[in-house]
Design a protein around this motif. Structure first.
Motif, PDB file in Angstrom:
ATOM      1  N   GLU A  36      26.864  29.947  27.866  1.00 63.73           N
ATOM      2  CA  GLU A  36      27.325  30.841  28.294  1.00 63.73           C
ATOM      3  C   GLU A  36      26.373  32.331  28.320  1.00 63.73           C
ATOM      4  O   GLU A  36      27.084  32.958  28.921  1.00 63.73           O
ATOM      5  CB  GLU A  36      28.522  31.160  28.235  1.00 63.73           C
ATOM      6  N   ARG A  37      25.977  32.543  26.831  1.00 59.33           N
ATOM      7  CA  ARG A  37      25.251  33.334  26.438  1.00 59.33           C
ATOM      8  C   ARG A  37      24.477  33.541  27.700  1.00 59.33           C
ATOM      9  O   ARG A  37      24.422  34.496  27.493  1.00 59.33           O
ATOM     10  CB  ARG A  37      25.146  33.559  24.559  1.00 59.33           C
ATOM     11  N   HIS A 100      11.515  39.360  26.885  1.00 62.21           N
ATOM     12  CA  HIS A 100       9.961  38.886  26.482  1.00 62.21           C
ATOM     13  C   HIS A 100      10.685  37.934  25.436  1.00 62.21           C
ATOM     14  O   HIS A 100      10.307  37.438  24.559  1.00 62.21           O
ATOM     15  CB  HIS A 100       9.687  39.745  26.294  1.00 62.21           C
ATOM     16  N   THR A 101      12.185  37.657  24.760  1.00 63.08           N
ATOM     17  CA  THR A 101      12.279  36.612  23.962  1.00 63.08           C
ATOM     18  C   THR A 101      14.106  36.419  23.550  1.00 63.08           C
ATOM     19  O   THR A 101      14.580  37.239  24.237  1.00 63.08           O
ATOM     20  CB  THR A 101      12.627  38.349  22.337  1.00 63.08           C
ATOM     21  N   TYR A 102      14.161  35.732  23.083  1.00 65.31           N
ATOM     22  CA  TYR A 102      14.968  34.893  22.482  1.00 65.31           C
ATOM     23  C   TYR A 102      15.437  34.896  20.997  1.00 65.31           C
ATOM     24  O   TYR A 102      14.449  33.789  20.722  1.00 65.31           O
ATOM     25  CB  TYR A 102      15.606  33.871  23.459  1.00 65.31           C
ATOM     26  N   ASP A 103      16.931  35.056  20.580  1.00 65.26           N
ATOM     27  CA  ASP A 103      16.642  35.072  19.139  1.00 65.26           C
ATOM     28  C   ASP A 103      18.763  34.830  19.297  1.00 65.26           C
ATOM     29  O   ASP A 103      19.753  35.698  20.427  1.00 65.26           O
ATOM     30  CB  ASP A 103      16.864  36.093  19.106  1.00 65.26           C
ATOM     31  N   GLN A 104      19.453  34.328  18.520  1.00 67.41           N
ATOM     32  CA  GLN A 104      20.393  33.371  19.038  1.00 67.41           C
ATOM     33  C   GLN A 104      20.758  35.083  19.006  1.00 67.41           C
ATOM     34  O   GLN A 104      22.750  35.599  19.145  1.00 67.41           O
ATOM     35  CB  GLN A 104      21.165  32.731  18.345  1.00 67.41           C
ATOM     36  N   GLU A 105      20.498  35.734  17.815  1.00 67.10           N
ATOM     37  CA  GLU A 105      21.926  36.890  16.781  1.00 67.10           C
ATOM     38  C   GLU A 105      21.556  37.701  17.919  1.00 67.10           C
ATOM     39  O   GLU A 105      22.874  38.420  18.103  1.00 67.10           O
ATOM     40  CB  GLU A 105      20.465  37.244  15.557  1.00 67.10           C
ATOM     41  N   LEU A 106      20.787  38.305  17.991  1.00 65.66           N
ATOM     42  CA  LEU A 106      19.716  38.946  19.061  1.00 65.66           C
ATOM     43  C   LEU A 106      20.693  38.790  20.105  1.00 65.66           C
ATOM     44  O   LEU A 106      21.938  39.792  20.559  1.00 65.66           O
ATOM     45  CB  LEU A 106      19.285  39.151  19.547  1.00 65.66           C
ATOM     46  N   ALA A 107      21.396  38.007  20.935  1.00 65.86           N
ATOM     47  CA  ALA A 107      21.002  37.614  22.402  1.00 65.86           C
ATOM     48  C   ALA A 107      22.838  37.413  22.303  1.00 65.86           C
ATOM     49  O   ALA A 107      23.911  38.136  23.023  1.00 65.86           O
ATOM     50  CB  ALA A 107      21.434  35.895  22.822  1.00 65.86           C
ATOM     51  N   GLU A 108      23.799  37.536  20.921  1.00 68.09           N
ATOM     52  CA  GLU A 108      25.511  37.457  21.033  1.00 68.09           C
ATOM     53  C   GLU A 108      25.856  38.484  21.028  1.00 68.09           C
ATOM     54  O   GLU A 108      27.305  39.452  21.350  1.00 68.09           O
ATOM     55  CB  GLU A 108      25.905  37.033  19.633  1.00 68.09           C
ATOM     56  N   LYS A 109      24.847  39.464  19.695  1.00 67.43           N
ATOM     57  CA  LYS A 109      24.684  41.304  19.824  1.00 67.43           C
ATOM     58  C   LYS A 109      24.983  41.867  21.239  1.00 67.43           C
ATOM     59  O   LYS A 109      25.435  42.279  21.922  1.00 67.43           O
ATOM     60  CB  LYS A 109      23.692  42.180  19.217  1.00 67.43           C
TER      61      LYS A 109
END
Length: 133
Positions: A36-37, A100-109
């Protein structure tokens, strides 16, 4: 307004409208899974890309020149088509980062920023252009 350029921004607006409405619809739903994110972020990337391109086409129809997203945002802010140019630049920066990037913490924010900050500015653009269409 150049007739062909006027038609171009209206055609681009139709694509922006479809993408914006999907982003808006799914941003209102509870978002709890990674899928979903990622989906919301993808809708944001697509909607933002279409937003700056419709701005560019709209500006060109009005006689301005904008060759990049940054130029389109600056010119649209100066022409009072959009408000809060700094937030638009922040949205551009986040869009560039997510490509260019995927990071779970970044995605949630980012999902929270999309819902609280970026969706309202896209809504304002949508409302403005809908009136001019």
């Amino acid at each position: 307004m150049d007739e062909m350029k006027g038609i171009r921004w209206k055609q681009r607006f139709e694509n922006f409208e479809k993408s914006f409405k999907l982003l808006e619809k799914y941003s209102k739903e509870p978002i709890s899974t990674e899928l979903e994110r990622v989906g919301i972020i993808q809708f944001f990337e697509t909607t933002f890309e279409l937003a700056w391109k419709v701005l560019k086409d709209y500006l060109e129809a009005e006689g301005y020149v904008a060759r990049s997203p940054r130029e389109a945002i600056k010119q649209a802010f100066q022409a009072e088509i959009i408000e809060d140019g700094h937030l638009w630049m922040e949205a551009l920066s986040k869009r560039n980062l997510t490509i260019h990037t995927y990071d779970q913490e970044l995605a949630e924010k980012l999902v929270k920023e999309i819902q609280k900050q970026f969706l309202p500015i896209l809504r304002n653009l949508y409302d403005k252009l809908l009136k001019d269409r």
